[in-house]
Design an enzyme around this catalytic site. Structure first.
Site, PDB file in Angstrom:
ATOM      1  N   GLU A  40       0.847  -1.200   0.000  1.00 39.34           N
ATOM      2  CA  GLU A  40       0.000   0.000   0.000  1.00 39.34           C
ATOM      3  C   GLU A  40       0.892   1.263   0.000  1.00 39.34           C
ATOM      4  O   GLU A  40       1.971   1.258   0.592  1.00 39.34           O
ATOM      5  CB  GLU A  40      -0.833  -0.039   1.292  1.00 39.34           C
ATOM      6  CG  GLU A  40      -1.792   1.094   1.515  1.00 39.34           C
ATOM      7  CD  GLU A  40      -2.536   0.937   2.867  1.00 39.34           C
ATOM      8  OE1 GLU A  40      -2.169   0.061   3.683  1.00 39.34           O
ATOM      9  OE2 GLU A  40      -3.484   1.708   3.091  1.00 39.34           O
ATOM     10  N   LYS A 112      -9.484   2.466  -1.989  1.00 39.62           N
ATOM     11  CA  LYS A 112      -9.715   1.753  -0.716  1.00 39.62           C
ATOM     12  C   LYS A 112     -11.067   2.109  -0.102  1.00 39.62           C
ATOM     13  O   LYS A 112     -11.346   3.289   0.166  1.00 39.62           O
ATOM     14  CB  LYS A 112      -8.573   2.092   0.241  1.00 39.62           C
ATOM     15  CG  LYS A 112      -8.599   1.359   1.574  1.00 39.62           C
ATOM     16  CD  LYS A 112      -7.341   1.726   2.382  1.00 39.62           C
ATOM     17  CE  LYS A 112      -7.227   0.986   3.686  1.00 39.62           C
ATOM     18  NZ  LYS A 112      -5.962   1.291   4.393  1.00 39.62           N
ATOM     19  N   CYS A 145      -5.229  -3.208   2.327  1.00 31.59           N
ATOM     20  CA  CYS A 145      -4.986  -3.298   3.770  1.00 31.59           C
ATOM     21  C   CYS A 145      -6.249  -3.526   4.596  1.00 31.59           C
ATOM     22  O   CYS A 145      -6.829  -4.590   4.569  1.00 31.59           O
ATOM     23  CB  CYS A 145      -4.190  -2.083   4.237  1.00 31.59           C
ATOM     24  SG  CYS A 145      -3.266  -2.453   5.761  1.00 31.59           S
TER      25      CYS A 145
HETATM   26  C1  ACM Z   1      -4.091   0.015   7.097  1.00 29.49           C
HETATM   27  O1  ACM Z   1      -5.191  -0.133   6.560  1.00 29.49           O
HETATM   28  N1  ACM Z   1      -3.089   0.580   6.446  1.00 29.49           N
HETATM   29  C2  ACM Z   1      -3.853  -0.430   8.464  1.00 29.49           C
END
Ligand code: ACM
Length: 270
Positions: A40, A112, A145
């Site tokens: 990420e 995301k 993530c």
């Molecule tokens: C995250 O979502 N970077 C912990």
């Protein structure tokens, strides 16, 4: 069928896109793979006080910025598709995104869905919905993530046909690697969690990223788990057709046996 995957674990440097490109170039030197997954926010690093300070290290999803241009050039050499997390800017809006890019260009961009902690003050919640793309007849889905903690993320991708879930991560909590084993079993998919390593500090705040990047298969076997705090590239061959059979016993199909009427409608409990 043989499908070569590679997972990259490294420490993106904050505010230094050029150095991050150089690190990725050097880690992937001489490598070929059908699918490579990077962490990420590989272009920007993680901790920023304000969106305004992150914007100069972010780039648009059109692939014209320096980071995505470099990824496209690397993908030409590795002869496959690269999935990477990156900080995406769309005019003045920031998204914590993942992109799938090959020598020919962009295959899919995913923003995301579930932002973690202070990310909420930097990024907008993703509006793309979960995204899949196809490479060499293999369907690949993307999540980023913290999406892992919502089983709906992996389920949505699997129901959309994903055989492999490419999962760029900057993990700080200790649970994800174990949870992804369950995500694999319940959806009968491969997962590739490419996590970062190292520490970042901003004022009083200090984050330690947990490494241990991981590959799991549709039976929940951990095919690879990386070191806690070392840069690493792991290449291996998998057979993605293993994710097409959703039977867990001859009588039980993980998708066919679902009872969605009871999952979303709680009226019968009243
Ligand atoms: C995250 O979502 N970077 C912990």
């Amino acid at each position: 069928m043989e499908f070569t995957i590679a997972l990259v674990q490294f420490k993106p440097e904050r505010k230094n896109v050029t150095k991050n490109i150089q690190k990725i170039q050097s880690l992937l030197q001489g490598l070929s793979a059908d699918l490579i997954v990077l962490p990420e926010l590989s272009n920007s690093g993680y901790l920023y006080a304000f969106s305004q300070t992150l914007i100069p290290f972010s780039e648009p999803a059109n692939g014209q910025g320096p980071f995505l241009t470099a990824l496209r050039e690397i993908a030409a050499k590795t002869k496959g598709v690269i999935v990477s997390g990156y900080s995406e800017v769309d005019k003045t809006k920031l998204y914590n995104s993942a992109i799938a890019i090959s020598a020919k260009g962009i295959l899919a961009n995913y923003r995301k869905t579930h932002l973690y902690a202070d990310e909420k003050s930097l990024f907008l919640p993703g509006d793309s919905g979960f995204r899949t793309f196809t490479w060499k007849n293999v369907t690949i889905g993307m999540m980023v993530c913290f999406d892992w903690i919502f089983p709906e993320s992996a389920r949505t991708l699997a129901l959309a046909g994903a055989q492999i879930i490419a999962h760029p991560a900057n993990l700080v909590l200790p649970y994800c690697q174990n949870a992804m084993i369950t995500r694999s079993i319940e959806n009968k998919v491969f997962t590739i969690t490419a996590n970062r390593i190292g520490e970042e500090k901003l004022g009083e705040q200090k984050l330690n990223f947990t490494g241990k990047s991981q590959i799991t298969d549709p039976k929940g076997e951990v095919l690879y788990r990386g070191p806690k705090n070392k840069s690493t590239v792991h290449v291996m061959s998998i057979d993605p057709e293993g994710a097409l059979d959703k039977k867990i016993t001859p009588q039980n199909d993980m998708f066919g046996d679902r009872r969605p009427d009871f999952y979303i409608n709680l009226a019968h409990l009243k």
